[in-house]
Design a protein around this motif. Structure first.
Motif, PDB file in Angstrom:
ATOM      1  N   SER A 171      43.358 126.730 -28.592  1.00 60.16           N
ATOM      2  CA  SER A 171      43.945 126.777 -27.292  1.00 60.16           C
ATOM      3  C   SER A 171      45.447 126.476 -27.688  1.00 60.16           C
ATOM      4  O   SER A 171      45.739 125.655 -28.653  1.00 60.16           O
ATOM      5  CB  SER A 171      43.566 125.515 -26.409  1.00 60.16           C
ATOM      6  OG  SER A 171      43.435 124.275 -27.085  1.00 60.16           O
ATOM      7  N   VAL A 172      46.582 127.124 -26.884  1.00 62.98           N
ATOM      8  CA  VAL A 172      47.727 127.047 -26.962  1.00 62.98           C
ATOM      9  C   VAL A 172      48.439 126.413 -25.937  1.00 62.98           C
ATOM     10  O   VAL A 172      48.386 126.820 -24.751  1.00 62.98           O
ATOM     11  CB  VAL A 172      48.378 128.388 -27.372  1.00 62.98           C
ATOM     12  CG1 VAL A 172      49.782 128.153 -27.513  1.00 62.98           C
ATOM     13  CG2 VAL A 172      47.890 129.101 -28.467  1.00 62.98           C
ATOM     14  N   THR A 173      49.171 125.208 -26.110  1.00 62.32           N
ATOM     15  CA  THR A 173      49.622 124.445 -24.958  1.00 62.32           C
ATOM     16  C   THR A 173      50.970 124.204 -25.065  1.00 62.32           C
ATOM     17  O   THR A 173      51.705 124.201 -26.071  1.00 62.32           O
ATOM     18  CB  THR A 173      48.835 123.034 -24.854  1.00 62.32           C
ATOM     19  OG1 THR A 173      47.945 123.025 -24.734  1.00 62.32           O
ATOM     20  CG2 THR A 173      49.402 122.341 -23.441  1.00 62.32           C
ATOM     21  N   ASN A 174      51.778 124.653 -23.701  1.00 57.49           N
ATOM     22  CA  ASN A 174      53.403 124.442 -23.923  1.00 57.49           C
ATOM     23  C   ASN A 174      53.798 123.232 -23.762  1.00 57.49           C
ATOM     24  O   ASN A 174      53.152 122.219 -23.605  1.00 57.49           O
ATOM     25  CB  ASN A 174      54.058 125.730 -23.119  1.00 57.49           C
ATOM     26  CG  ASN A 174      53.746 125.354 -21.653  1.00 57.49           C
ATOM     27  OD1 ASN A 174      53.311 124.508 -21.255  1.00 57.49           O
ATOM     28  ND2 ASN A 174      53.886 126.434 -20.725  1.00 57.49           N
ATOM     29  N   ALA A 175      55.091 123.074 -23.857  1.00 58.35           N
ATOM     30  CA  ALA A 175      55.726 121.723 -23.687  1.00 58.35           C
ATOM     31  C   ALA A 175      55.674 121.233 -22.387  1.00 58.35           C
ATOM     32  O   ALA A 175      55.692 119.835 -22.236  1.00 58.35           O
ATOM     33  CB  ALA A 175      57.191 121.923 -24.097  1.00 58.35           C
ATOM     34  N   SER A 176      55.127 121.916 -21.555  1.00 56.06           N
ATOM     35  CA  SER A 176      54.883 121.241 -20.046  1.00 56.06           C
ATOM     36  C   SER A 176      53.586 120.793 -19.864  1.00 56.06           C
ATOM     37  O   SER A 176      53.117 120.518 -18.851  1.00 56.06           O
ATOM     38  CB  SER A 176      55.316 122.275 -18.928  1.00 56.06           C
ATOM     39  OG  SER A 176      56.656 122.925 -19.100  1.00 56.06           O
ATOM     40  N   GLY A 177      52.823 121.047 -20.933  1.00 48.63           N
ATOM     41  CA  GLY A 177      51.368 120.692 -20.776  1.00 48.63           C
ATOM     42  C   GLY A 177      50.517 121.699 -20.463  1.00 48.63           C
ATOM     43  O   GLY A 177      49.246 121.390 -19.965  1.00 48.63           O
TER      44      GLY A 177
ATOM     45  N   LEU B 141      48.183 125.154 -20.282  1.00 42.75           N
ATOM     46  CA  LEU B 141      47.589 125.936 -21.127  1.00 42.75           C
ATOM     47  C   LEU B 141      48.360 127.382 -21.227  1.00 42.75           C
ATOM     48  O   LEU B 141      48.490 128.113 -20.156  1.00 42.75           O
ATOM     49  CB  LEU B 141      46.139 126.536 -20.885  1.00 42.75           C
ATOM     50  CG  LEU B 141      45.354 127.041 -21.644  1.00 42.75           C
ATOM     51  CD1 LEU B 141      45.238 126.621 -23.205  1.00 42.75           C
ATOM     52  CD2 LEU B 141      43.690 127.427 -21.136  1.00 42.75           C
ATOM     53  N   ALA B 142      48.739 127.910 -22.368  1.00 40.46           N
ATOM     54  CA  ALA B 142      49.549 128.831 -22.278  1.00 40.46           C
ATOM     55  C   ALA B 142      48.722 130.222 -22.873  1.00 40.46           C
ATOM     56  O   ALA B 142      49.000 131.423 -22.586  1.00 40.46           O
ATOM     57  CB  ALA B 142      50.654 128.907 -23.161  1.00 40.46           C
ATOM     58  N   ALA B 143      47.818 130.137 -23.755  1.00 38.82           N
ATOM     59  CA  ALA B 143      46.857 131.017 -24.255  1.00 38.82           C
ATOM     60  C   ALA B 143      46.032 130.529 -25.115  1.00 38.82           C
ATOM     61  O   ALA B 143      45.660 129.434 -25.401  1.00 38.82           O
ATOM     62  CB  ALA B 143      47.847 132.031 -25.221  1.00 38.82           C
ATOM     63  N   GLU B 144      44.781 131.348 -25.067  1.00 37.52           N
ATOM     64  CA  GLU B 144      43.755 130.931 -26.125  1.00 37.52           C
ATOM     65  C   GLU B 144      43.475 131.925 -26.886  1.00 37.52           C
ATOM     66  O   GLU B 144      43.456 133.288 -26.629  1.00 37.52           O
ATOM     67  CB  GLU B 144      42.406 130.573 -25.109  1.00 37.52           C
ATOM     68  CG  GLU B 144      42.502 129.556 -24.071  1.00 37.52           C
ATOM     69  CD  GLU B 144      41.293 129.450 -23.336  1.00 37.52           C
ATOM     70  OE1 GLU B 144      40.715 128.383 -23.276  1.00 37.52           O
ATOM     71  OE2 GLU B 144      41.111 130.217 -22.196  1.00 37.52           O
TER      72      GLU B 144
END
Lengths: 138, 146
Positions: free
Chosen positions: B126-132, B134-137
């Motif tokens: 899982s890919v989480t951005n700086a805002s928390g 979930l951006a991508a899996e």
């Protein structure tokens, strides 16, 4: 790119992407850029010790080319999900063609979406990678 | 044979800086000529904050950190025996140059075929951005040739 007013139909074939032959330079650059430093793709000595006749292309290089195929057809922000199966090794010298066809149009999460079957083939027409992608239509 | 105890193993969170120069290098390595992947102005004109990560790029987080290969080594899998079986991505938020994302990967399954001649490792990231958010899996299937 798909224009706002162009109708997409099941059966539509999207524009192909034809790549130049895979070279050792291609693989060295992709190793560095992608972060995949597995020596099996860049070091012939390692490849031979592992029982391969030579280095061979990263599967992810061909998937990246399929990514180009898709984002040349729709903006990347419309790509929702996609996956591929690596069916055969892409070798040095192979000339890869990426292609895709719309197989379904459906509604999901309030969007009109298209499912595509995508694949790469080498110059002999052998399918090396096959998969599907779901894109949002305008 | 890989010890099945690795099923469920979750690696450490990996922070990954999305660098503009690296994205240009990646675009060049795959022959991409669309200016939105190469030129900040073109990317912004297309509505992105900066160069967007191309569709397959995020696997680099798992590779740069050496998290994938070191996990395989701990499992007793040698790099000369692996093939990439499958790869998939699902996107929720665009990820652009200048961001730092956090990637966390888990071994969700391990199974074998052909009497153990081939083993399959399923790894979900899982890919989480700086805002928390979930951006991508992404999902990677690694095949081990025994």
């Amino acid at each position: 790119m798909v224009e706002q007013n162009i109708v997409v139909n099941v059966g539509d074939i999207i524009p192909e992407l034809k790549l130049p032959p895979v070279t050792r330079t291609t693989l060295a650059l992709f190793a560095g850029a992608s972060g995949d430093h597995n020596p099996i793709h860049i070091d012939i000595d390692f490849a031979r010790k592992a029982g391969m006749p030579d280095v061979f292309a990263h599967g992810m290089l061909s998937m990246a080319w399929l990514g180009r195929l898709l984002t040349a057809w729709v903006p990347q922000s419309q790509l929702r999900t996609w996956s591929v199966r690596f069916l055969g090794i892409t070798h040095l010298g192979d000339r890869v063609t990426c292609s895709g066809q719309v197989v379904e149009i459906f509604e999901e999460n309030g969007e009109r979406r298209a499912k595509l079957e995508i694949q790469t083939r080498n110059q002999e027409g052998e399918v090396k990678i096959a998969g599907e992608a779901v894109v949002c239509l305008p | 044979m890989i010890d099945k105890k690795w099923i469920g193993y979750t690696g450490p969170e990996v922070r990954f800086d999305i660098e503009r120069g690296r994205l240009k290098f990646f675009a060049q390595a795959i022959g991409e000529s669309n200016p939105i992947y190469l030129d900040q102005g073109a990317a912004q004109a297309a509505g992105y904050r900066d160069l967007p990560v191309p569709p397959t790029f995020l696997l680099a987080a798992d590779l740069d950190s050496n998290e994938l290969f070191s996990t395989l080594a701990k499992m007793g899998v040698s790099l000369g025996k692996i093939l990439h079986g499958e790869q998939g991505y699902t996107y929720y938020q665009p990820v652009c140059a200048g961001e730092t994302v956090t990637v966390c990967s888990r071994i969700s399954d391990i199974y074998d075929k052909k009497g153990g001649a081939l083993e399959f490792i399923i790894r979900d990231s899982s890919v989480t951005n700086a805002s928390g958010e979930l951006a991508a899996e992404f999902r990677s299937v690694i095949v081990v040739r025994n």
